[in-house]
Scaffold this motif. Structure first.
Motif, short mmCIF file in Angstrom:
data_model
loop_
_atom_site.label_atom_id
_atom_site.label_comp_id
_atom_site.label_asym_id
_atom_site.label_seq_id
_atom_site.Cartn_x
_atom_site.Cartn_y
_atom_site.Cartn_z
N GLN A 229 8.19 6.32 14.83
CA GLN A 229 7.61 6.96 16.01
C GLN A 229 6.47 7.88 15.61
O GLN A 229 5.49 8.01 16.33
N LYS A 230 6.59 8.49 14.44
CA LYS A 230 5.54 9.40 13.96
C LYS A 230 4.38 8.65 13.31
O LYS A 230 3.23 9.06 13.42
N ASP A 231 4.70 7.57 12.61
CA ASP A 231 3.66 6.78 11.97
C ASP A 231 4.11 5.32 11.89
O ASP A 231 4.82 4.93 10.95
N PRO A 232 3.70 4.51 12.86
CA PRO A 232 4.13 3.10 12.88
C PRO A 232 3.42 2.23 11.85
O PRO A 232 3.64 1.03 11.81
N THR A 233 2.58 2.82 11.00
CA THR A 233 1.88 2.03 9.99
C THR A 233 2.61 2.01 8.65
O THR A 233 2.13 1.38 7.70
N LYS B 115 0.83 -1.20 0.00
CA LYS B 115 0.00 0.00 0.00
C LYS B 115 0.87 1.25 0.00
O LYS B 115 2.01 1.21 0.41
N PRO B 116 0.31 2.35 -0.46
CA PRO B 116 1.10 3.58 -0.49
C PRO B 116 1.63 3.93 0.90
O PRO B 116 0.91 3.81 1.88
N ILE B 117 2.87 4.36 0.96
CA ILE B 117 3.44 4.66 2.26
C ILE B 117 2.89 5.96 2.82
O ILE B 117 3.05 6.23 3.99
N TYR B 118 2.27 6.76 1.98
CA TYR B 118 1.77 8.04 2.45
C TYR B 118 0.28 8.01 2.75
O TYR B 118 -0.31 9.02 3.04
N GLY B 119 -0.36 6.86 2.63
CA GLY B 119 -1.80 6.77 2.82
C GLY B 119 -2.26 7.31 4.16
O GLY B 119 -1.70 6.97 5.19
N GLY B 120 -3.26 8.17 4.14
CA GLY B 120 -3.88 8.63 5.37
C GLY B 120 -3.16 9.75 6.09
O GLY B 120 -3.54 10.13 7.18
N VAL B 121 -2.12 10.32 5.52
CA VAL B 121 -1.44 11.43 6.17
C VAL B 121 -1.56 12.67 5.29
O VAL B 121 -1.76 12.58 4.09
N SER B 122 -1.45 13.83 5.90
CA SER B 122 -1.58 15.07 5.13
C SER B 122 -0.41 15.22 4.16
O SER B 122 0.62 14.58 4.32
N SER B 123 -0.58 16.06 3.16
CA SER B 123 0.48 16.22 2.17
C SER B 123 1.74 16.81 2.78
O SER B 123 2.85 16.50 2.37
N ILE B 124 1.58 17.66 3.80
CA ILE B 124 2.77 18.22 4.48
C ILE B 124 3.52 17.10 5.19
O ILE B 124 4.74 16.99 5.07
N MET B 125 2.78 16.25 5.90
CA MET B 125 3.44 15.13 6.57
C MET B 125 4.05 14.18 5.56
O MET B 125 5.13 13.65 5.77
N ALA B 126 3.36 13.98 4.42
CA ALA B 126 3.89 13.09 3.39
C ALA B 126 5.23 13.60 2.88
O ALA B 126 6.16 12.83 2.69
N GLU B 127 5.33 14.91 2.68
CA GLU B 127 6.61 15.47 2.24
C GLU B 127 7.69 15.24 3.30
O GLU B 127 8.81 14.88 2.97
N ASN B 128 7.34 15.47 4.57
CA ASN B 128 8.31 15.23 5.64
C ASN B 128 8.73 13.77 5.69
O ASN B 128 9.91 13.47 5.85
N PHE B 129 7.77 12.84 5.55
CA PHE B 129 8.11 11.42 5.54
C PHE B 129 8.99 11.11 4.34
O PHE B 129 9.96 10.37 4.45
#
Length: 182
Positions: free
Chosen positions: A75-79, A33-47
């Protein structure tokens, strides 16, 4: 870096996982699955930035720094799946098999929660390749086959696990396991 991994995990490196913002088909897994699923675009950029930082650190053989970077992502997103893979690979490069197995077991739990049973099953097999007497991975295999309603596989793996329990001096565990199967 990758040469060392191929020596330790030739079965793992047959697959090159390229993480993008879309679902990708990968060797042993039907999809990841997409690693950025369910997070905001700002968080996705940070990830994305953190993932790239960790990858770069690994390429530069800064293994401790890369592990810390990937752990900070978890720690920020264990999924997210990729950090678990990367940390396991980094532990493997350093010859830290117990830590590698521990990381794979965490990934198995994550995949199982996401319903990605085939992926979880494949990683269980990697763990068993590394440590044939690993009872946690073997229990997971039995659970996955139960969820898939593959009774013959449940019986086969339960018998194998009961033999391992007996060899480890855990006969009580073997008896409980066989009773559950009946």
């Amino acid at each position: 870096f990758y040469g060392a991994l191929q020596c330790l995990f030739p079965f793992r490196l047959k697959v090159r996982i390229v993480w993008k913002r879309k679902t990708v088909s990968v060797g042993f897994f039907s999809t990841i699955k997409p690693i950025y699923g369910g997070v905001s675009s700002i968080m996705a950029e940070n990830f994305g930035e953190l993932l790239e930082t960790g990858r770069q650190q690994a390429r530069n053989q800064q293994f401790d720094a890369a592990i810390e970077t990937f752990q900070s992502i978890l720690q920020k997103d264990p999924t997210l799946e990729e950090p678990y893979y990367k940390i396991a690979e980094l532990f493997a490069v350093r010859g830290l098999v117990p830590q590698t197995i521990s990381q794979y077991l965490k990934l198995i739990n994550l995949l199982e929660k996401k319903g990605e049973l085939d992926g979880a099953l494949e990683i269980c097999k990697w763990v068993i390749d590394l440590e044939p007497s690993n009872t946690k991975a073997r229990v997971k295999i039995i659970d996955i086959f139960k969820n898939k309603n593959k009774i013959q596989e449940v019986i086969k793996h339960s018998i194998t696990l009961s033999k391992i329990y007996t060899a480890l001096g855990q006969g009580d565990q073997a008896i409980v396991l066989i009773q559950k199967v009946q």
